[in-house]
Write a protein that holds these residues in place. Structure first.
Motif, PDB file in Angstrom:
ATOM      1  N   UNK A 131       0.847  -1.181   0.000  1.00 32.01           N
ATOM      2  CA  UNK A 131       0.000   0.000   0.000  1.00 32.01           C
ATOM      3  C   UNK A 131       0.884   1.233   0.000  1.00 32.01           C
ATOM      4  N   UNK A 132       0.550   2.210  -0.849  1.00 31.57           N
ATOM      5  CA  UNK A 132       1.322   3.438  -0.877  1.00 31.57           C
ATOM      6  C   UNK A 132       1.116   4.203   0.430  1.00 31.57           C
ATOM      7  N   UNK A 133       2.176   4.376   1.176  1.00 31.71           N
ATOM      8  CA  UNK A 133       2.099   5.074   2.457  1.00 31.71           C
ATOM      9  C   UNK A 133       2.725   6.454   2.314  1.00 31.71           C
ATOM     10  N   UNK A 134       2.343   7.362   3.218  1.00 36.55           N
ATOM     11  CA  UNK A 134       2.955   8.677   3.223  1.00 36.55           C
ATOM     12  C   UNK A 134       4.425   8.535   3.580  1.00 36.55           C
ATOM     13  N   UNK A 135       5.284   9.170   2.812  1.00 38.39           N
ATOM     14  CA  UNK A 135       6.702   9.079   3.059  1.00 38.39           C
ATOM     15  C   UNK A 135       7.364  10.280   2.426  1.00 38.39           C
ATOM     16  N   UNK A 136       8.538  10.611   2.869  1.00 46.56           N
ATOM     17  CA  UNK A 136       9.342  11.606   2.199  1.00 46.56           C
ATOM     18  C   UNK A 136       8.944  13.044   2.476  1.00 46.56           C
ATOM     19  N   UNK A 137       9.775  13.933   1.989  1.00 43.67           N
ATOM     20  CA  UNK A 137       9.610  15.365   2.223  1.00 43.67           C
ATOM     21  C   UNK A 137       8.312  15.901   1.647  1.00 43.67           C
ATOM     22  N   UNK A 138       7.813  15.317   0.562  1.00 46.19           N
ATOM     23  CA  UNK A 138       6.658  15.866  -0.149  1.00 46.19           C
ATOM     24  C   UNK A 138       5.365  15.131   0.156  1.00 46.19           C
ATOM     25  N   UNK A 139       5.333  14.337   1.223  1.00 47.73           N
ATOM     26  CA  UNK A 139       4.103  13.650   1.609  1.00 47.73           C
ATOM     27  C   UNK A 139       2.991  14.680   1.797  1.00 47.73           C
ATOM     28  N   UNK A 140       1.839  14.396   1.202  1.00 50.07           N
ATOM     29  CA  UNK A 140       0.705  15.306   1.305  1.00 50.07           C
ATOM     30  C   UNK A 140       0.547  16.235   0.122  1.00 50.07           C
ATOM     31  N   UNK A 141       1.544  16.301  -0.763  1.00 51.46           N
ATOM     32  CA  UNK A 141       1.456  17.129  -1.972  1.00 51.46           C
ATOM     33  C   UNK A 141       0.813  16.318  -3.084  1.00 51.46           C
ATOM     34  N   UNK A 142      -0.199  16.886  -3.713  1.00 42.34           N
ATOM     35  CA  UNK A 142      -0.914  16.185  -4.793  1.00 42.34           C
ATOM     36  C   UNK A 142      -0.594  16.865  -6.123  1.00 42.34           C
ATOM     37  N   UNK A 143      -0.191  16.061  -7.113  1.00 43.48           N
ATOM     38  CA  UNK A 143       0.273  16.578  -8.405  1.00 43.48           C
ATOM     39  C   UNK A 143      -0.564  15.972  -9.524  1.00 43.48           C
ATOM     40  N   UNK A 144      -1.075  16.822 -10.412  1.00 50.19           N
ATOM     41  CA  UNK A 144      -1.700  16.368 -11.650  1.00 50.19           C
ATOM     42  C   UNK A 144      -0.655  16.497 -12.752  1.00 50.19           C
ATOM     43  N   UNK A 145      -0.247  15.375 -13.308  1.00 49.80           N
ATOM     44  CA  UNK A 145       0.866  15.314 -14.254  1.00 49.80           C
ATOM     45  C   UNK A 145       0.340  14.996 -15.643  1.00 49.80           C
ATOM     46  N   UNK A 146       0.298  16.013 -16.507  1.00 49.54           N
ATOM     47  CA  UNK A 146      -0.153  15.824 -17.882  1.00 49.54           C
ATOM     48  C   UNK A 146       1.017  15.749 -18.856  1.00 49.54           C
ATOM     49  N   UNK A 147       2.217  15.504 -18.361  1.00 49.03           N
ATOM     50  CA  UNK A 147       3.393  15.463 -19.232  1.00 49.03           C
ATOM     51  C   UNK A 147       3.575  14.072 -19.822  1.00 49.03           C
ATOM     52  N   UNK A 148       4.460  14.013 -20.818  1.00 51.82           N
ATOM     53  CA  UNK A 148       4.732  12.736 -21.480  1.00 51.82           C
ATOM     54  C   UNK A 148       6.191  12.698 -21.907  1.00 51.82           C
ATOM     55  N   UNK A 204       1.011  20.199 -13.840  1.00 51.53           N
ATOM     56  CA  UNK A 204       2.158  20.328 -14.740  1.00 51.53           C
ATOM     57  C   UNK A 204       1.819  19.706 -16.083  1.00 51.53           C
ATOM     58  N   UNK A 205       2.120  20.422 -17.152  1.00 49.44           N
ATOM     59  CA  UNK A 205       1.792  19.935 -18.497  1.00 49.44           C
ATOM     60  C   UNK A 205       2.910  20.294 -19.451  1.00 49.44           C
ATOM     61  N   UNK A 206       2.905  19.643 -20.629  1.00 45.88           N
ATOM     62  CA  UNK A 206       3.933  19.878 -21.634  1.00 45.88           C
ATOM     63  C   UNK A 206       3.323  20.224 -22.988  1.00 45.88           C
ATOM     64  N   UNK A 207       2.106  20.750 -23.001  1.00 51.80           N
ATOM     65  CA  UNK A 207       1.443  21.125 -24.248  1.00 51.80           C
ATOM     66  C   UNK A 207       1.706  22.589 -24.566  1.00 51.80           C
ATOM     67  N   UNK A 208       1.621  22.939 -25.833  1.00 50.53           N
ATOM     68  CA  UNK A 208       1.806  24.327 -26.228  1.00 50.53           C
ATOM     69  C   UNK A 208       0.669  25.186 -25.680  1.00 50.53           C
ATOM     70  N   UNK A 209       0.960  26.472 -25.527  1.00 44.33           N
ATOM     71  CA  UNK A 209      -0.003  27.379 -24.903  1.00 44.33           C
ATOM     72  C   UNK A 209      -1.318  27.434 -25.667  1.00 44.33           C
ATOM     73  N   UNK A 210      -1.258  27.420 -27.017  1.00 46.53           N
ATOM     74  CA  UNK A 210      -2.506  27.516 -27.771  1.00 46.53           C
ATOM     75  C   UNK A 210      -3.358  26.265 -27.609  1.00 46.53           C
ATOM     76  N   UNK A 211      -2.709  25.096 -27.434  1.00 46.16           N
ATOM     77  CA  UNK A 211      -3.464  23.859 -27.209  1.00 46.16           C
ATOM     78  C   UNK A 211      -4.183  23.913 -25.866  1.00 46.16           C
ATOM     79  N   UNK A 212      -3.506  24.407 -24.834  1.00 46.77           N
ATOM     80  CA  UNK A 212      -4.149  24.509 -23.519  1.00 46.77           C
ATOM     81  C   UNK A 212      -5.275  25.529 -23.543  1.00 46.77           C
ATOM     82  N   UNK A 213      -5.128  26.587 -24.327  1.00 47.71           N
ATOM     83  CA  UNK A 213      -6.203  27.577 -24.442  1.00 47.71           C
ATOM     84  C   UNK A 213      -7.421  26.968 -25.111  1.00 47.71           C
ATOM     85  N   UNK A 214      -7.212  26.174 -26.176  1.00 45.23           N
ATOM     86  CA  UNK A 214      -8.346  25.524 -26.847  1.00 45.23           C
ATOM     87  C   UNK A 214      -9.067  24.563 -25.908  1.00 45.23           C
ATOM     88  N   UNK A 215      -8.306  23.899 -25.028  1.00 44.52           N
ATOM     89  CA  UNK A 215      -8.918  22.959 -24.085  1.00 44.52           C
ATOM     90  C   UNK A 215      -9.583  23.660 -22.905  1.00 44.52           C
TER      91      UNK A 215
END
Length: 409
Positions: free
Chosen positions: A7-24, A102-113
């Motif tokens: 089971x994923x347990x809280x650990x490390x300096x960043x425990x409690x930080x939630x990240x939405x990662x749209x990168x590839x 965090x995302x890696x899409x161009x600015x115009x693509x994020x604006x369209x979305x």
């Protein structure tokens, strides 16, 4: 050996930080891999086709290429079709309770979305919104495509390699992607620190081109730092064609004889103390204008003895020297073994060996909590934890906005 099914347990300096990662691919996932290793809950949000690195060989199973498997370890998998309004709305609900987007899409693509910083700040003013892509949107290259190879070329790195090798060349590792990923990492952490102090979220931007221009010019700005210039923007020692691993009587050796003390020790180790009287070699200031000639002389000298002989002499004389390893040698390196660098885990596809974390913490150590997720693997759980009802989740799946694994539909 760790069990990846734990089971994923809280650990490390960043425990409690939630990240939405749209990168590839590599740049963004390398940044978020480190966030996950140090305790952040990273939710990897993919489109219906998934991250392209899923398809790269080698793979223990379809859609789990080795690069993807390593870069996305410890993350949770959510697949949404953001071109559907239902998918976009679901992501905004998740963003309302996230710390980092965090995302890696161009600015115009994020604006369209409809997923710009303004859109997300409207539902969560405290969010850290990170743009990571090829070029800053503030310049004329903003809409251009960017890959590690093209950025190495544009940043001057390939031409600097050419000074050493005779023709422009790329580094054999994807250095632009990884350096940019590390830059994105420290930018996110600094923004989180600012928020902790003030409560303010903000938007940040990391461009690969700007990152690598900074990286290359840190040492190579050289004489061009001054106005008027006092020389070309090249650090001669670093770009010398004779700065390379050297041949010995039976192989290769890496050696950097740099300070006056080290050169004196080398002359003694080589049995050539008379060299010190040569005005070209006497001091660092004297050697600098003749650096290629100096290293060429060094290369000729090293041909006289074996690698083992030179390593022993250099160790005794406290001269920096090392064997020239293959990447396979790292897998059995005694130092890496002693510090527990590699983390082995049992997974559904057998045992895997992850390269470990280079930073050590006495109080808040990181932890690799498991392998990368299958496409959409954690979709139901992630949405349920965010307050979506079972009926809402079923509706998202039915309209195609939520993609679930075949055995979870």
């Amino acid at each position: 050996m760790q069990d990846a099914t734990q089971t994923r347990a809280s650990h490390g300096t960043l425990a409690g930080i939630r990240v939405l990662d749209l990168t590839a691919v590599l740049m963004g996932p390398f940044c978020t891999q480190i966030l996950a290793d140090h305790g952040a809950e990273v939710i990897k949000v993919e489109g219906p086709e998934g991250d392209t690195t899923r398809q790269l060989p080698v793979s223990p199973a379809p859609g789990l290429g080795a690069m993807f498997y390593n870069l996305n370890r410890g993350k949770r998998g959510l697949a949404l079709d953001l071109k559907r309004e239902e998918g976009r709305a679901a992501l905004l609900r998740l963003a309302a309770r996230a710390d980092v987007f965090i995302h890696a899409m161009r600015a115009d693509a994020m604006a369209r979305l409809g997923l710009t910083y303004a859109d997300l700040a409207a539902v969560n003013p405290r969010i850290i919104y990170a743009n990571v892509y090829g070029f800053s949107r503030r310049g004329p290259y903003a809409k251009g495509p960017a890959y590690d190879d093209t950025i190495q070329a544009m940043s001057g790195m390939a031409s600097l390699q050419g000074r050493m090798l005779g023709t422009p060349s790329y580094s054999a590792t994807l250095v632009a992607d990884k350096v940019s990923g590390l830059t994105a990492l420290y930018a996110v952490l600094m923004a989180l620190l600012h928020r902790a102090r003030t409560g303010e979220g903000q938007e940040i931007e990391v461009g690969m081109f700007e990152t690598m221009a900074n990286f290359v010019l840190t040492d190579h700005i050289n004489g061009a730092l001054f106005d008027p210039p006092k020389g070309e923007p090249v650090y001669g020692r670093a770009a010398s064609p004779n700065r390379r691993p050297y041949r010995t009587a039976d192989g290769w050796i890496a050696m950097l004889v740099y300070t006056d003390k080290q050169w004196r020790a080398f002359y003694e180790a080589a049995g050539q103390p008379a060299w010190m009287r040569d005005p070209r070699y006497a001091t660092l200031k004297d050697r600098a204008p003749h650096v290629s000639e100096v290293y060429g002389h060094l290369a000729e000298t090293l041909l006289d003895r074996t690698t083992a002989d030179w390593l022993a002499r250099c160790t005794a004389a406290e001269i920096p020297a090392a064997p020239v390893n293959e990447t396979a040698d790292l897998l059995r390196d005694p130092h890496l073994e002693a510090v527990g660098f590699f983390i082995e885990q049992e997974t559904a596809f057998g045992k895997v060996r992850f390269p470990g974390m280079p930073a050590w913490f006495s109080r808040t150590p990181g932890q690799i909590t498991g392998p990368a997720p299958a496409l959409g693997q954690d979709g139901r759980a992630v949405l349920a934890e965010a307050g979506f009802s079972e009926a809402e989740i079923d509706a998202l799946a039915a309209c195609g906005a939520l993609i679930l694994p075949a055995d979870a539909t």
